[in-house]
Design a protein around this motif. Structure first.
Motif, PDB file in Angstrom:
ATOM      1  N   ALA A 198     -83.550 -60.967  12.185  1.00  0.00           N
ATOM      2  CA  ALA A 198     -84.439 -61.205  13.329  1.00  0.00           C
ATOM      3  C   ALA A 198     -83.930 -60.464  14.561  1.00  0.00           C
ATOM      4  N   ASP A 199     -84.863 -59.879  15.295  1.00  0.00           N
ATOM      5  CA  ASP A 199     -84.529 -59.197  16.547  1.00  0.00           C
ATOM      6  C   ASP A 199     -84.630 -60.208  17.693  1.00  0.00           C
ATOM      7  N   PHE A 200     -83.729 -61.165  17.679  1.00  0.00           N
ATOM      8  CA  PHE A 200     -83.763 -62.232  18.681  1.00  0.00           C
ATOM      9  C   PHE A 200     -82.354 -62.743  18.904  1.00  0.00           C
ATOM     10  N   GLU A 201     -81.988 -62.850  20.157  1.00  0.00           N
ATOM     11  CA  GLU A 201     -80.706 -63.426  20.540  1.00  0.00           C
ATOM     12  C   GLU A 201     -80.970 -64.605  21.467  1.00  0.00           C
ATOM     13  N   ARG A 202     -80.545 -65.764  21.044  1.00  0.00           N
ATOM     14  CA  ARG A 202     -80.793 -66.948  21.858  1.00  0.00           C
ATOM     15  C   ARG A 202     -79.826 -66.993  23.024  1.00  0.00           C
ATOM     16  N   THR A 203     -80.364 -67.103  24.209  1.00  0.00           N
ATOM     17  CA  THR A 203     -79.569 -67.229  25.419  1.00  0.00           C
ATOM     18  C   THR A 203     -80.141 -68.367  26.257  1.00  0.00           C
ATOM     19  N   PRO A 204     -79.318 -69.071  27.009  1.00  0.00           N
ATOM     20  CA  PRO A 204     -79.822 -70.169  27.847  1.00  0.00           C
ATOM     21  C   PRO A 204     -80.790 -69.645  28.908  1.00  0.00           C
ATOM     22  N   THR A 205     -81.827 -70.417  29.196  1.00  0.00           N
ATOM     23  CA  THR A 205     -82.768 -70.013  30.240  1.00  0.00           C
ATOM     24  C   THR A 205     -82.115 -70.022  31.610  1.00  0.00           C
ATOM     25  N   ASP A 206     -81.164 -70.907  31.808  1.00  0.00           N
ATOM     26  CA  ASP A 206     -80.398 -70.962  33.059  1.00  0.00           C
ATOM     27  C   ASP A 206     -78.918 -70.967  32.692  1.00  0.00           C
ATOM     28  N   PRO A 207     -78.288 -69.779  32.605  1.00  0.00           N
ATOM     29  CA  PRO A 207     -76.893 -69.714  32.142  1.00  0.00           C
ATOM     30  C   PRO A 207     -75.937 -70.556  32.987  1.00  0.00           C
ATOM     31  N   VAL A 208     -76.113 -70.548  34.309  1.00  0.00           N
ATOM     32  CA  VAL A 208     -75.184 -71.292  35.172  1.00  0.00           C
ATOM     33  C   VAL A 208     -75.276 -72.791  34.890  1.00  0.00           C
ATOM     34  N   LEU A 209     -76.506 -73.310  34.822  1.00  0.00           N
ATOM     35  CA  LEU A 209     -76.691 -74.729  34.560  1.00  0.00           C
ATOM     36  C   LEU A 209     -76.183 -75.102  33.167  1.00  0.00           C
ATOM     37  N   SER A 210     -76.409 -74.229  32.181  1.00  0.00           N
ATOM     38  CA  SER A 210     -75.946 -74.502  30.818  1.00  0.00           C
ATOM     39  C   SER A 210     -74.427 -74.565  30.761  1.00  0.00           C
ATOM     40  N   ARG A 211     -73.753 -73.676  31.479  1.00  0.00           N
ATOM     41  CA  ARG A 211     -72.285 -73.710  31.482  1.00  0.00           C
ATOM     42  C   ARG A 211     -71.771 -74.998  32.116  1.00  0.00           C
ATOM     43  N   ARG A 212     -72.434 -75.439  33.178  1.00  0.00           N
ATOM     44  CA  ARG A 212     -72.013 -76.693  33.800  1.00  0.00           C
ATOM     45  C   ARG A 212     -72.187 -77.868  32.839  1.00  0.00           C
ATOM     46  N   HIS A 213     -73.316 -77.879  32.137  1.00  0.00           N
ATOM     47  CA  HIS A 213     -73.538 -78.960  31.165  1.00  0.00           C
ATOM     48  C   HIS A 213     -72.479 -78.944  30.072  1.00  0.00           C
ATOM     49  N   ASP A 214     -72.135 -77.755  29.590  1.00  0.00           N
ATOM     50  CA  ASP A 214     -71.118 -77.654  28.536  1.00  0.00           C
ATOM     51  C   ASP A 214     -69.760 -78.140  29.032  1.00  0.00           C
ATOM     52  N   VAL A 215     -69.428 -77.780  30.271  1.00  0.00           N
ATOM     53  CA  VAL A 215     -68.143 -78.219  30.826  1.00  0.00           C
ATOM     54  C   VAL A 215     -68.088 -79.739  30.921  1.00  0.00           C
ATOM     55  N   TRP A 216     -69.169 -80.331  31.434  1.00  0.00           N
ATOM     56  CA  TRP A 216     -69.180 -81.788  31.560  1.00  0.00           C
ATOM     57  C   TRP A 216     -69.168 -82.470  30.198  1.00  0.00           C
ATOM     58  N   LEU A 217     -69.901 -81.919  29.226  1.00  0.00           N
ATOM     59  CA  LEU A 217     -69.892 -82.495  27.884  1.00  0.00           C
ATOM     60  C   LEU A 217     -68.501 -82.400  27.260  1.00  0.00           C
ATOM     61  N   GLY A 218     -67.871 -81.223  27.386  1.00  0.00           N
ATOM     62  CA  GLY A 218     -66.539 -81.048  26.818  1.00  0.00           C
ATOM     63  C   GLY A 218     -65.527 -81.991  27.437  1.00  0.00           C
ATOM     64  N   LEU A 219     -65.565 -82.123  28.783  1.00  0.00           N
ATOM     65  CA  LEU A 219     -64.614 -83.020  29.444  1.00  0.00           C
ATOM     66  C   LEU A 219     -64.869 -84.475  29.072  1.00  0.00           C
ATOM     67  N   ALA A 220     -66.147 -84.832  28.930  1.00  0.00           N
ATOM     68  CA  ALA A 220     -66.458 -86.200  28.521  1.00  0.00           C
ATOM     69  C   ALA A 220     -65.924 -86.491  27.128  1.00  0.00           C
ATOM     70  N   LEU A 221     -66.069 -85.545  26.223  1.00  0.00           N
ATOM     71  CA  LEU A 221     -65.552 -85.738  24.869  1.00  0.00           C
ATOM     72  C   LEU A 221     -64.030 -85.754  24.845  1.00  0.00           C
ATOM     73  N   VAL A 222     -63.400 -85.008  25.742  1.00  0.00           N
ATOM     74  CA  VAL A 222     -61.940 -85.049  25.833  1.00  0.00           C
ATOM     75  C   VAL A 222     -61.476 -86.459  26.209  1.00  0.00           C
ATOM     76  N   VAL A 223     -62.119 -87.038  27.225  1.00  0.00           N
ATOM     77  CA  VAL A 223     -61.751 -88.389  27.653  1.00  0.00           C
ATOM     78  C   VAL A 223     -62.006 -89.389  26.533  1.00  0.00           C
ATOM     79  N   LEU A 224     -63.150 -89.283  25.870  1.00  0.00           N
ATOM     80  CA  LEU A 224     -63.467 -90.205  24.787  1.00  0.00           C
ATOM     81  C   LEU A 224     -62.502 -90.041  23.613  1.00  0.00           C
ATOM     82  N   ALA A 225     -62.130 -88.774  23.324  1.00  0.00           N
ATOM     83  CA  ALA A 225     -61.205 -88.538  22.209  1.00  0.00           C
ATOM     84  C   ALA A 225     -59.846 -89.157  22.486  1.00  0.00           C
TER      85      ALA A 225
END
Length: 459
Positions: free
Chosen positions: A18-45
């Motif tokens: 497929a000639d398609f590369e999935r990228t976030p519609t809002d890269p900055v917002l997506s990175r922030r969400h990933d950071v918060w999700l990762g840190l939340a999982l770190v605390v839970l782990a």
């Protein structure tokens, strides 16, 4: 439609070609969400591993700080899960294997099991290179199932669990307890890993469909705008013909009545001044012609755009003429245009009437637009020729004004236009009783040449 083979179906589902590369519609917002999700999982782990250690699930004697560090290290890579999905998968699963060989109960905590699931899901859902994704995911699954097979083969956990529950003495089912336990472990892991892969791929396919629908919507909008523009052009051409008919009719009446009035005045007939006779008819016809012409011109201006889509509401400034052609030629981006002016006598181009000069300018504009849109040419030439003759019969042509646009390219495949531009060009030429030569040249390239006769008095 031929049926696809199983391997082709799998390749299609995973989008390997497929000639398609999935990228976030809002890269900055997506990175922030990933950071918060990762840190939340770190605390839970960390919290989950401490609870497991306090409950005696983790091996006794394991330092608390080591349990916390190993648990946090497993969840921390998820802060960049969408930026580097395959790298995160490799790091997280390497953590599982390394920690599983030293402190095997830590990777089995609930939070870290969720971390491994999210890492696999993210790799499948966000990997930009689909072929690399299949390879990396395949290697990780092979490593995980090899580790699982090794644990079952050399470990005694299942045997001890079966003995402690008395399953070996009195099997409760039709399947041997050890075999049932092994099969159950495999089923759980297969559902775990294949579930993460399936959910990730469904997410990727949905993103691809949304992109395709967006592109199709944009194409439909462009086509709709083009159809609307063509409808405006068609309507403007119709109104232009009506304007021509109105003016031609009334001017013809004016001419006939003026000739009659001239004869009456030559004879000294005072009836020429009475209402309803030639001079009065001339006055009435001229007023009516001007009124109708203003109405039609107002309708043309109300469309807001001309045939080329340019704004036509910018006021009543004089139209472009021969002096504007050099700037027009120089403004063609990506096209090398050579301009030449041939005037006989020198300065004769200044005597070309404004209506003729405007028609010649539009000819050059249309010719260069066609070269840019529909030709492979990178070079073109524009030549303006003005030949002014003195003398001749009254009312006869006093020379000509001509423009010629040449290029050396070939027709670009799939770029055929509507032809309305050339239709309008020919109509302009016919209105000035000129001659147009439009078409391919024998030696290659394309020619647009228009010659218009100059009136005797230069008006």
């Amino acid at each position: 439609m031929p049926r696809l083979r199983p391997t082709e179906l799998i390749a299609e589902w995973f989008g390997l070609d497929a000639d398609f590369e999935r990228t976030p519609t809002d890269p900055v917002l997506s990175r922030r969400h990933d950071v918060w999700l990762g840190l939340a999982l770190v605390v839970l782990a960390v919290c989950g591993s401490e609870l497991a250690r306090s409950a005696g699930i983790i091996e006794a004697g394991t330092p608390a700080w080591l349990v916390a560090v190993l648990s946090a290290a497993g969840a921390l890579p998820l802060v960049v899960r969408r930026r580097y999905p395959l790298t995160v998968l490799v790091v997280v699963y390497a953590h599982f294997l390394v920690v599983g060989l030293t402190v095997p109960t830590i990777p089995m905590t609930v939070v870290l099991q969720a971390v491994y699931f999210v890492a696999l899901y993210s790799a499948v859902a966000w990997a930009r290179d689909r072929q690399a994704m299949v390879v990396v995911v395949g290697v990780c699954l092979l490593a995980m199932f090899t580790w699982l097979l090794w644990e079952i083969a050399v470990g005694s956990g299942l045997q001890q669990a079966a003995e402690s529950q008395g399953l070996l003495d009195e099997p409760p089912g039709s399947v041997d307890p050890i075999v049932a336990m092994v099969a159950n472990v495999w089923l759980i892991n297969i559902a775990y890993f294949l579930g993460a892969i399936a959910i990730g791929q469904v997410s990727w396919n949905a993103a691809r469909r949304r992109r395709q629908l967006g592109e199709q919507t944009a194409t439909i909008e462009r086509q709709s705008a083009e159809l609307q523009r063509r409808a405006v052009v068609s309507d403007r051409l119709r109104i232009a013909r009506e304007l021509h008919d109105v003016v031609a009719h009334h001017v013809s009446v004016i001419g006939i009545q003026a000739a009659a009035a001239r004869r009456l005045l030559a004879k000294g007939d005072t009836a020429a001044q009475d209402p309803g006779v030639p001079l009065a008819v001339i006055e009435s016809a001229s007023r009516e012609a001007v009124t109708q012409m203003r109405g039609l011109v107002g309708t043309l201006r109300d469309t807001g755009t001309d045939a080329a889509g340019a704004d036509d509401t910018g006021g009543r400034s004089p139209g472009p003429g021969l002096p504007d052609i050099p700037a027009l030629a120089a403004a063609e981006d990506g096209l090398d245009v050579a301009y030449a002016l041939v005037a006989e006598p020198s300065g004769a181009e200044a005597d070309v009437p404004a209506p003729l000069a405007l028609s010649l300018y539009r000819t050059v504009q249309e010719g260069l637009a066609n070269v840019r849109k529909h030709s492979t040419a990178r070079r073109a030439s524009v030549t303006v020729r003005v030949d002014r003759r003195d003398g001749g019969a009254p009312g006869a042509s006093a020379g000509f004004a001509e423009v010629e646009v040449l290029d050396d390219g070939r027709a670009r495949p799939g770029s055929s236009g509507t032809g309305l531009g050339l239709v309008g060009l020919r109509e302009r030429v016919a209105a000035h009783h000129g001659v147009a030569e439009i078409g391919p040249r024998v030696t290659g390239g394309y020619r647009v040449r228009v010659r218009l006769p100059l009136p005797e008095d230069g008006s």
